[in-house]
Design a protein around this motif. Structure first.
Motif, short mmCIF file in Angstrom:
data_model
loop_
_atom_site.label_atom_id
_atom_site.label_comp_id
_atom_site.label_asym_id
_atom_site.label_seq_id
_atom_site.Cartn_x
_atom_site.Cartn_y
_atom_site.Cartn_z
N PHE A 79 42.57 59.42 22.50
CA PHE A 79 43.95 59.81 22.28
C PHE A 79 44.35 59.33 20.89
CE2 PHE A 79 46.78 61.03 25.94
CZ PHE A 79 45.79 61.36 26.82
N ARG A 80 45.45 59.82 20.42
CA ARG A 80 46.04 59.25 19.22
C ARG A 80 47.56 59.32 19.34
NH1 ARG A 80 44.76 63.83 14.61
NH2 ARG A 80 46.19 65.42 15.38
N GLN A 81 48.19 58.45 18.55
CA GLN A 81 49.64 58.45 18.50
C GLN A 81 50.06 58.34 17.04
OE1 GLN A 81 51.67 55.37 20.73
NE2 GLN A 81 53.49 56.65 20.89
N THR A 132 55.79 59.89 17.31
CA THR A 132 55.42 60.95 18.25
C THR A 132 54.83 60.35 19.52
OG1 THR A 132 53.13 61.22 17.48
CG2 THR A 132 54.85 62.41 16.27
N GLU A 133 54.67 61.20 20.51
CA GLU A 133 54.03 60.76 21.75
C GLU A 133 52.51 60.78 21.59
OE1 GLU A 133 57.40 62.39 24.92
OE2 GLU A 133 55.36 63.14 24.99
N ARG A 134 51.85 60.04 22.43
CA ARG A 134 50.40 60.05 22.42
C ARG A 134 49.88 61.42 22.82
NH1 ARG A 134 49.01 54.24 25.42
NH2 ARG A 134 49.97 52.91 23.82
N GLU A 135 48.79 61.84 22.16
CA GLU A 135 48.20 63.13 22.50
C GLU A 135 46.70 62.97 22.69
OE1 GLU A 135 48.11 66.20 19.54
OE2 GLU A 135 47.80 64.79 17.88
N GLY A 136 46.18 63.69 23.68
CA GLY A 136 44.75 63.66 23.93
C GLY A 136 44.00 64.49 22.91
N LEU A 137 42.79 64.04 22.58
CA LEU A 137 41.97 64.72 21.59
C LEU A 137 40.68 65.29 22.19
CD1 LEU A 137 42.27 62.14 18.66
CD2 LEU A 137 43.45 64.34 18.88
N SER A 138 39.93 64.43 22.84
CA SER A 138 38.61 64.85 23.28
C SER A 138 38.09 63.88 24.32
CB SER A 138 37.66 64.89 22.08
OG SER A 138 36.37 65.32 22.47
N CYS A 139 37.09 64.33 25.08
CA CYS A 139 36.43 63.44 26.03
C CYS A 139 35.02 63.93 26.30
CB CYS A 139 37.22 63.30 27.32
SG CYS A 139 37.41 64.80 28.26
N ILE A 140 34.22 63.02 26.88
CA ILE A 140 32.84 63.33 27.18
C ILE A 140 32.47 62.70 28.52
CG2 ILE A 140 32.00 61.32 25.85
CD1 ILE A 140 29.57 63.09 25.07
N ALA A 141 31.73 63.45 29.31
CA ALA A 141 31.36 62.99 30.65
C ALA A 141 30.04 62.24 30.62
CB ALA A 141 31.26 64.17 31.60
N SER A 142 30.01 61.12 31.29
CA SER A 142 28.77 60.32 31.34
C SER A 142 27.69 61.01 32.16
CB SER A 142 29.06 58.95 31.95
OG SER A 142 29.39 59.09 33.34
N PHE A 143 28.10 61.81 33.14
CA PHE A 143 27.15 62.33 34.11
C PHE A 143 26.41 63.56 33.64
CE2 PHE A 143 31.61 62.85 35.17
CZ PHE A 143 31.80 64.21 35.18
N THR A 193 47.03 60.58 10.54
CA THR A 193 47.38 59.17 10.57
C THR A 193 47.97 58.78 11.91
OG1 THR A 193 47.71 59.01 8.18
CG2 THR A 193 48.90 57.43 9.56
N GLY A 194 47.54 57.64 12.42
CA GLY A 194 48.07 57.15 13.68
C GLY A 194 47.18 56.10 14.29
N VAL A 195 47.55 55.68 15.48
CA VAL A 195 46.72 54.75 16.23
C VAL A 195 45.86 55.57 17.19
CG1 VAL A 195 46.67 52.80 17.82
CG2 VAL A 195 48.47 52.95 16.07
#
Length: 124
Positions: free
Chosen positions: A36-38, A42-53, A90-92
């Motif tokens: 995620f980033r913030q 602004t509000e936090r927004e999701g960016l990406s993810c990856i599945a372990s399985f 730019t963000g956290v």
């Protein structure tokens, strides 16, 4: 579950950064780790993810094209490679996760676990 981010910093527009997330403490082998980033104000927004399985990845529109997520399952590490950075990036940036085989879309909207975040600043 513990998530520790690293790799943030100051970069010029057009540059690249690679964020790292060290993950530990999962009680399930089927988990998903994402980012995620913030941005300021602004509000936090999701960016990406990856599945372990199965290694499946998901990108939101904000991350498509310039960001790449990948993992090193042997080290329980997940990375976010960010190229062509812009000042608006730019963000956290937060590492996030859910376990027990969650849907990927859920992890980029309402994850269960959060890291402390790492600051990314892109100068113009």
């Amino acid at each position: 579950v513990q998530l520790v981010e690293s790799g943030g910093g100051l970069v010029q527009a057009g540059g690249s950064l690679r964020l790292s997330c060290a993950a530990s403490g999962f009680t399930s082998e089927a988990y998903v780790i994402g980012w995620f980033r913030q941005a300021p104000g602004t509000e936090r927004e999701g960016l990406s993810c990856i599945a372990s399985f199965d290694g499946t990845t998901y990108y939101t529109d904000s991350a498509k094209g310039r960001f790449t997520i990948f993992s090193d399952t042997a080290k329980n590490m997940v990375y976010l490679q960010m190229n062509g950075l812009k000042p608006e990036d730019t963000g956290v940036y937060y590492c996030v996760a859910s376990q027990d085989e969650p849907e990927l879309l859920r992890v980029v909207t309402l994850p269960d676990y959060w890291g402390q975040g790492t600051q990314v600043t892109v100068s113009s």
